[in-house]
Scaffold this active site. Structure first.
Site, PDB file in Angstrom:
ATOM      1  N   ARG A   6      38.240  27.662  46.733  1.00  0.00           N
ATOM      2  CA  ARG A   6      39.607  27.348  46.551  1.00  0.00           C
ATOM      3  C   ARG A   6      40.183  26.035  47.392  1.00  0.00           C
ATOM      4  O   ARG A   6      41.079  25.123  46.934  1.00  0.00           O
ATOM      5  CB  ARG A   6      40.380  28.458  46.674  1.00  0.00           C
ATOM      6  N   LYS A  45      41.816  48.855  39.670  1.00  0.00           N
ATOM      7  CA  LYS A  45      42.956  49.729  38.964  1.00  0.00           C
ATOM      8  C   LYS A  45      43.303  49.501  37.762  1.00  0.00           C
ATOM      9  O   LYS A  45      43.493  48.072  37.342  1.00  0.00           O
ATOM     10  CB  LYS A  45      43.992  49.673  40.081  1.00  0.00           C
ATOM     11  N   GLY A  62      39.402  36.157  42.024  1.00  0.00           N
ATOM     12  CA  GLY A  62      38.547  35.899  43.156  1.00  0.00           C
ATOM     13  C   GLY A  62      37.298  36.698  43.130  1.00  0.00           C
ATOM     14  O   GLY A  62      36.328  36.249  43.595  1.00  0.00           O
ATOM     15  N   GLY A  97      45.115  36.819  38.448  1.00  0.00           N
ATOM     16  CA  GLY A  97      46.395  37.506  37.849  1.00  0.00           C
ATOM     17  C   GLY A  97      47.033  36.260  37.163  1.00  0.00           C
ATOM     18  O   GLY A  97      47.409  36.542  35.807  1.00  0.00           O
TER      19      GLY A  97
HETATM   20  P1  AMP Z   1      40.606  44.257  41.550  1.00  0.00           P
HETATM   21  O1  AMP Z   1      40.949  43.525  42.888  1.00  0.00           O
HETATM   22  O2  AMP Z   1      41.579  45.260  40.758  1.00  0.00           O
HETATM   23  O3  AMP Z   1      39.970  43.155  40.730  1.00  0.00           O
HETATM   24  O4  AMP Z   1      39.305  45.324  41.902  1.00  0.00           O
HETATM   25  C1  AMP Z   1      38.368  44.520  42.648  1.00  0.00           C
HETATM   26  C2  AMP Z   1      37.527  45.728  43.373  1.00  0.00           C
HETATM   27  O5  AMP Z   1      37.348  46.855  42.394  1.00  0.00           O
HETATM   28  C3  AMP Z   1      36.220  45.341  44.162  1.00  0.00           C
HETATM   29  O6  AMP Z   1      36.683  45.295  45.508  1.00  0.00           O
HETATM   30  C4  AMP Z   1      35.433  46.532  43.751  1.00  0.00           C
HETATM   31  O7  AMP Z   1      34.619  47.013  44.841  1.00  0.00           O
HETATM   32  C5  AMP Z   1      36.508  47.626  43.357  1.00  0.00           C
HETATM   33  N1  AMP Z   1      35.720  48.383  42.382  1.00  0.00           N
HETATM   34  C6  AMP Z   1      34.988  48.153  41.284  1.00  0.00           C
HETATM   35  N2  AMP Z   1      34.527  49.305  40.745  1.00  0.00           N
HETATM   36  C7  AMP Z   1      34.864  50.200  41.294  1.00  0.00           C
HETATM   37  C8  AMP Z   1      34.840  51.769  41.052  1.00  0.00           C
HETATM   38  N3  AMP Z   1      34.133  52.258  40.319  1.00  0.00           N
HETATM   39  N4  AMP Z   1      35.342  52.500  42.007  1.00  0.00           N
HETATM   40  C9  AMP Z   1      36.078  52.086  43.004  1.00  0.00           C
HETATM   41  N5  AMP Z   1      36.411  50.654  43.164  1.00  0.00           N
HETATM   42  C10 AMP Z   1      35.650  49.708  42.303  1.00  0.00           C
END
Ligand code: AMP
Length: 399
Positions: free
Chosen positions: A37, A201, A354, A377
């Site tokens: 970045r 999520k 990221g 996002g």
């Molecule tokens: P996000 O910020 O929503 O894109 O999520 C990214 C994060 O999701 C990363 O830090 C991953 O470690 C986490 N992640 C991916 N798969 C899983 C899972 N099955 N359970 C818990 N965390 C997860």
């Protein structure tokens, strides 16, 4: 969508405020672990310096939530810019306090001032008028080069633009490039078009999923968000990440996909673990057979094979969010295998976010991707067809 162009501004010798996105990942020792970045912002900074401007750089880093938190100081970023530009960078000790205002007023042509973390000010994320005005008072020109936050109506992104007319504000080169590239994909994606959506999520990407449905031919789900869908389908997901309040919403997405004839894929097997830890017991199980109390932390090998097959005939791939907890080696294989497959594909491949950018870089396939967006996002919202608040104020008015 045409943006106000930095090249049309009469910048010579003026003071320019550049909103950058220096929200870079740091390791446990406080070192910058990925400076993409920062490097991406260099062209705009160089351009302004070449016009003999006095340059004020502003960014947020992490979520200090309106407090001064030392670990979120931009000092390491200022140092990195200094190394990259081989020029001194003056770091203010505050954002719009005495020090920043004095240093901004004293800034001379060719000098660079960096403000402290914008989110040390509570007003930043609230798009506070007072803060926008103070930030705007520092410079004659405003440039937004922070694509990663352009979907946020924040003081340094949206509010500030009201204090500059169209001859005194514009998009920087990075923002231009991202909007142009992603814009082309929305208007005219070569089909079949698949979106791979992962991460932790559903809540963060719910709207994105709904809005992407009419645009894509296939959606492949991975990461923690898969379990909310699987639970909705009646699977016992053990202790996997889940958002119980979104189970109905997950059902609505599945229904909508069916109605629009979008092929919607969920993991058919997972790497399940007893605990959320690198050195825990783990095993590969079908999604229906997660042992009670265990959690799914990665997609399994059968899902990788399935997803490869699904992606085989695809011409455009948009990827946002890891397939598992890629930060732990034990649960990184699903993400890594998908990354290699996407990288090898002849499709147009767009990586956003990221984490996803970080993971493709870790395994050295970043150069193989067609485009890596600096904003997760923001890129999703743009692809959904939304007008981003930070971009709306920089659009050329159609006559
Ligand atoms: P996000 O910020 O929503 O894109 O999520 C990214 C994060 O999701 C990363 O830090 C991953 O470690 C986490 N992640 C991916 N798969 C899983 C899972 N099955 N359970 C818990 N965390 C997860």
């Amino acid at each position: 969508m045409e943006l106000l162009n930095i090249k049309n501004l009469d910048l010579a010798g003026e003071t320019v405020f550049i909103r950058c996105d220096f929200n870079v990942p740091m390791d446990e020792f406080g070192n910058i672990s990925d400076d993409r970045r920062i490097r991406s912002a260099i062209s705009t900074i160089h351009y302004c310096l070449d016009q003999n401007c006095a340059v004020i750089l502003a960014s947020h880093l992490g979520r200090p939530e309106g407090q001064v938190v030392a670990k979120y100081s931009l000092a390491p970023v200022a140092k990195r810019i200094q190394q990259l530009l081989k020029r001194d960078v003056i770091l203010a000790s505050d954002v719009v306090g005495e020090d920043a205002l004095a240093k901004a007023a004293a800034l001379k042509e060719g000098e660079i001032l960096m403000l402290e973390n914008l989110r040390y000010e509570a007003g930043e994320t609230k798009n506070n008028e007072e803060l926008s005005k103070k930030l705007a008072s520092m410079a004659a020109f405003y440039i937004n080069d922070a694509f990663g936050v352009s979907h946020r109506a924040h003081a340094s992104v949206e509010g500030i633009t009201r204090y500059f007319d169209n001859e005194h504000k514009a998009a920087g080169f990075l923002l231009q490039k991202e909007i142009e590239f992603l814009g082309k994909i929305i208007q005219n994606p070569v089909r079949p078009f698949a979106a791979i959506v992962g991460g932790s999520k559903v809540s963060g990407k719910l709207e994105a999923l709904i809005n992407l449905l009419p645009k894509v031919d296939k959606i492949l789900i991975g990461g923690g968000m898969a379990f909310t869908f699987l639970k909705h389908l009646g699977y016992d997901i053990g202790a996997s990440l889940v958002e119980d309040d979104l189970l109905d919403e997950a059902g609505r997405i599945l229904e909508e996909a069916k109605r629009l004839d979008v092929k919607f894929y969920l993991p058919i097997d997972v790497v399940a673990a007893e605990k959320f830890s690198e050195d825990t017991l783990s095993k590969i199980v079908p999604s229906q057979e997660i042992p009670s109390g265990w959690m799914g932390l990665d997609i399994g090998p059968a899902t990788v094979r399935l997803y490869r097959e699904v992606l085989n005939d695809v011409q455009t791939i948009l990827w946002n969010g890891p397939m598992g907890v890629y930060e732990m080696e034990k649960f990184a294989r699903g993400s890594n295998k998908i990354a290699h497959f996407v990288a090898d594909s002849y499709a147009t491949t767009v990586v956003g976010g990221g984490d996803t950018a970080d993971l493709v870089q870790r395994i050295g396939v970043d150069e193989e991707m067609t485009f890596i967006s600096t904003g997760g996002g923001a890129s999703l919202e743009l692809l959904e067809g939304k007008i981003l608040p930070g971009v709306a104020s920089l659009m050329v008015q159609e006559k």
